[in-house]
Design an enzyme around this catalytic site. Structure first.
Site, mmCIF file in Angstrom:
data_model
loop_
_atom_site.group_PDB
_atom_site.id
_atom_site.type_symbol
_atom_site.label_atom_id
_atom_site.label_comp_id
_atom_site.label_asym_id
_atom_site.label_seq_id
_atom_site.Cartn_x
_atom_site.Cartn_y
_atom_site.Cartn_z
ATOM 1 N N ASN A 28 0.823 -1.216 0.000
ATOM 2 C CA ASN A 28 0.000 0.000 0.000
ATOM 3 C C ASN A 28 0.848 1.253 0.000
ATOM 4 O O ASN A 28 0.452 2.286 -0.537
ATOM 5 C CB ASN A 28 -0.914 0.019 1.223
ATOM 6 C CG ASN A 28 -1.699 1.318 1.332
ATOM 7 O OD1 ASN A 28 -2.621 1.556 0.574
ATOM 8 N ND2 ASN A 28 -1.307 2.168 2.286
ATOM 9 N N ASP A 83 1.606 6.702 0.587
ATOM 10 C CA ASP A 83 0.856 5.711 -0.185
ATOM 11 C C ASP A 83 1.287 5.711 -1.647
ATOM 12 O O ASP A 83 1.516 6.766 -2.248
ATOM 13 C CB ASP A 83 -0.639 6.014 -0.111
ATOM 14 C CG ASP A 83 -1.298 5.425 1.122
ATOM 15 O OD1 ASP A 83 -0.679 5.487 2.203
ATOM 16 O OD2 ASP A 83 -2.426 4.923 0.994
ATOM 17 N N ASP A 131 -0.322 -6.813 3.599
ATOM 18 C CA ASP A 131 -0.524 -5.830 4.647
ATOM 19 C C ASP A 131 -1.458 -4.726 4.175
ATOM 20 O O ASP A 131 -1.454 -4.326 3.006
ATOM 21 C CB ASP A 131 0.836 -5.229 5.023
ATOM 22 C CG ASP A 131 0.719 -4.161 6.084
ATOM 23 O OD1 ASP A 131 0.418 -4.505 7.236
ATOM 24 O OD2 ASP A 131 0.911 -2.966 5.753
ATOM 25 N N GLU A 150 -4.780 -8.894 5.092
ATOM 26 C CA GLU A 150 -5.169 -8.146 6.276
ATOM 27 C C GLU A 150 -6.166 -7.078 5.855
ATOM 28 O O GLU A 150 -5.791 -6.040 5.308
ATOM 29 C CB GLU A 150 -3.956 -7.494 6.946
ATOM 30 C CG GLU A 150 -4.363 -6.727 8.203
ATOM 31 C CD GLU A 150 -3.431 -5.579 8.551
ATOM 32 O OE1 GLU A 150 -3.318 -5.274 9.756
ATOM 33 O OE2 GLU A 150 -2.839 -4.970 7.632
#
Length: 559
Positions: free
Chosen positions: A158, A218, A248, A289
């Site tokens: 990410n 990001d 993640d 996740e």
């Protein structure tokens, strides 16, 4: 066994650095006096598909490399240290049961990073020199595979570190790397999806988007070049021999106006990524996740998305069921998980590296820790054990205190390192360690070993149907599991107190007639049980008394 086809300004800064998997909400923890849900509705579930992939049959173990075992005395755990301890996890001999019985390892971030935790990557195609060399990592893979252990790595896609060469180059608006990140000429109004500032001023005067912290900008997935980079990293690690990825912060790849999490483009990205990595290795495994409720998590799942997803609601329900002594809390959450993942492809756990350790959450009550392990190691889904959970390591926030060095023995530094550990060893390590518990038959460690080996030996615990029974005792967790003609009954008293005259009731099932009971785990609660022709069971007495924390697995067989 099982070798087969299986760490006053600096402190403030640390507290601000949310290791990219922080929750959007703080989990609710109930107490004995809290209101409790009503009795769970009866549910019968049979998995729609089972046992076709190696991960369906594995128990995973989450390792923070920095804290597991230091091989060279620098106080930092490393790949060679893990190699030294592999026989603890799985000795590769199917004829022994002295090991833990682990068949999958999740390594927390192994990439170069400026932080202790590694969730801010500076190079997606190399390893953290604190942990060793790429050759050391390859040796670790070989040693794991020789023991029947698969290895998945944390994939932090990410965001990167602000020290990543991509971001440093991106500070120049004329650089092709500028569009690798999300920029604004002015600071946008509003907060990020986690309720905090998410736009930060860069040295170039522009503002960049970072969900978690200014040090973790990001990536801009609207730029196809970013996907190309992540695909290249995927290819690199699969070529190295890793068996998959734990993704993640999977919810946050794309921003679509005010939609800052769970955007349709994010879900579509994982579907495309799945197609890409499955072409490289059809048996590569991904687990995501997506820290939210089960209904939203399901959007990311199979058959088109990630192979598995962590059940955060269920993890909370395991603990809350134990803290309230109310089995309905846990059974309802299991039912919800199965509703959205009828193939049992979800992943289960008690706590992880971002959460209060299970033993601490359970007020250091070993009986409850044992009962929690019993529920998720005899239940459906893919279990993940956080390192040290199996010996009752404790820990609460800040995050470093959740990730302290593994406690191997009563020797100096708990046997973790011959040098000064990167983080102090947790209190109580002289008694709470592997060496002490290994020789105590009733230790938490040996409890975990027994349950994992029981699960491995009985496919019904991994892949069988899930049929909760209602009880007049709210403390009683009772579930029938059926698979290919084998029927098991799992029973647990979630309270510390004994309960008397507990009965179970079932409206319907696939069973009928009389069955003899055989004890696979714990005491034989009863010798015989009879179901009506329609599969029902009416107020059947389990036992005159169930001790606090008592558990049992019974096989039901025709006489």
């Amino acid at each position: 066994m099982h070798n087969h086809h299986r760490l006053f300004g600096a402190l403030v800064l640390v507290l601000l650095v949310l290791a990219a998997c922080q929750p959007a909400v703080t989990p609710t923890i109930f107490t004995e006096s809290s209101p409790i849900p009503s009795e769970t509705a009866e549910v019968t579930s049979t998995p729609t598909a089972a046992g076709t992939n190696w991960w369906d049959e594995a128990v995973f173990y989450e390792i923070f490399v920095r804290s597991f075992k230091d091989s060279d005395g620098d106080g930092i755990g490393d790949f060679q240290g893990i190699i030294q301890q592999l026989d603890y996890l799985n000795d590769g001999d199917p004829n022994t049961n002295v090991d833990l019985g682990i068949e999958g390892i999740w390594l927390m971030p192994i990439h170069p990073s400026p932080s202790y935790h590694g969730y801010d990557v500076t190079d997606y195609q190399d390893v953290n020199p604190d942990y060793g060399t790429l050759e050391d990592f390859q040796q670790l893979l070989e040693e794991c595979h020789a023991r029947g252990i698969r290895v998945i790595i944390d994939f932090v896609i990410n965001h990167t570190s602000d020290k990543h060469p991509w971001f440093q180059a991106a500070l120049d608006p004329t650089s092709p790397y500028h569009e690798y990140y999300v920029w604004s000429e002015t600071k946008p109004q509003g907060l990020g999806p986690l309720g905090q500032e998410s736009w930060f001023k860069a040295p170039n005067g522009k503002y960049y988007y970072a969900v978690f912290w200014s040090g973790m900008p990001d990536l801009n997935y609207n730029n196809p070049k970013v996907t190309e980079e992540i695909y290249a990293a995927t290819q690199f690690w699969l070529d190295q021999g890793v068996d998959g990825f734990r993704v993640d912060a999977a919810r946050y790849l794309f921003e679509d106006g005010e939609v800052l999490q769970d955007a349709p483009a994010t879900i579509k990205w994982y579907q495309d990524w799945r197609t890409f990595y499955k072409q490289i290795n059809p048996q590569a495994f991904s687990v995501g996740e997506v820290w939210t409720d089960t209904q939203n998590i399901a959007k990311y799942g199979t058959p088109d998305g990630l192979d598995s997803l962590f059940m955060f609601d269920l993890a909370e329900a395991f603990l809350n069921g134990l803290l309230t002594g109310n089995a309905a809390v846990t059974l309802k959450s299991y039912k919800d998980a199965i509703q959205y993942f009828p193939d049992y492809s979800f992943s289960t756990f008690l706590s992880n590296h971002d959460q209060t350790r299970a033993m601490t959450a359970l007020n250091e009550q070993e009986i409850k820790a044992k009962t929690g392990a019993f529920m998720y190691l005899t239940g459906p889904g893919i279990p993940f054990i956080y390192y040290g959970e199996e010996i009752g390591m404790t820990g609460n926030k800040p995050d470093e205190m959740l990730r302290t060095p593994m406690q191997w023995s009563a020797e100096a530094n708990a046997g973790f390192s011959s040098g000064t550990p990167w983080e102090a060893i947790n209190q109580g390590w002289e008694q709470t360690n592997v060496a002490v518990q290994a020789v105590q038959p009733d230790s938490l460690l040996n409890w975990y070993k027994g349950l994992i080996h029981l699960r491995e030996a009985n496919p019904t615990l991994r892949m069988g149907s899930f049929v909760p029974l209602n009880s007049n005792c709210k403390e009683v967790y009772a579930v029938l599991r059926e698979y290919e003609g084998d029927t098991l009954l799992t029973v647990a008293n979630l309270s510390l107190r004994p309960v008397q005259n507990c009965t179970v009731t079932l409206r319907t099932s696939n069973l009928s007639g009389t069955y003899q009971a055989e004890a696979l785990w714990g005491a034989l609660l009863f010798e015989q049980i009879s179901f009506a022709a329609d599969g029902s069971l009416d107020k059947f007495m389990l036992a005159p008394e169930l001790a606090g924390g008592q558990t049992a697995v019974l096989r039901l067989v025709r006489p």
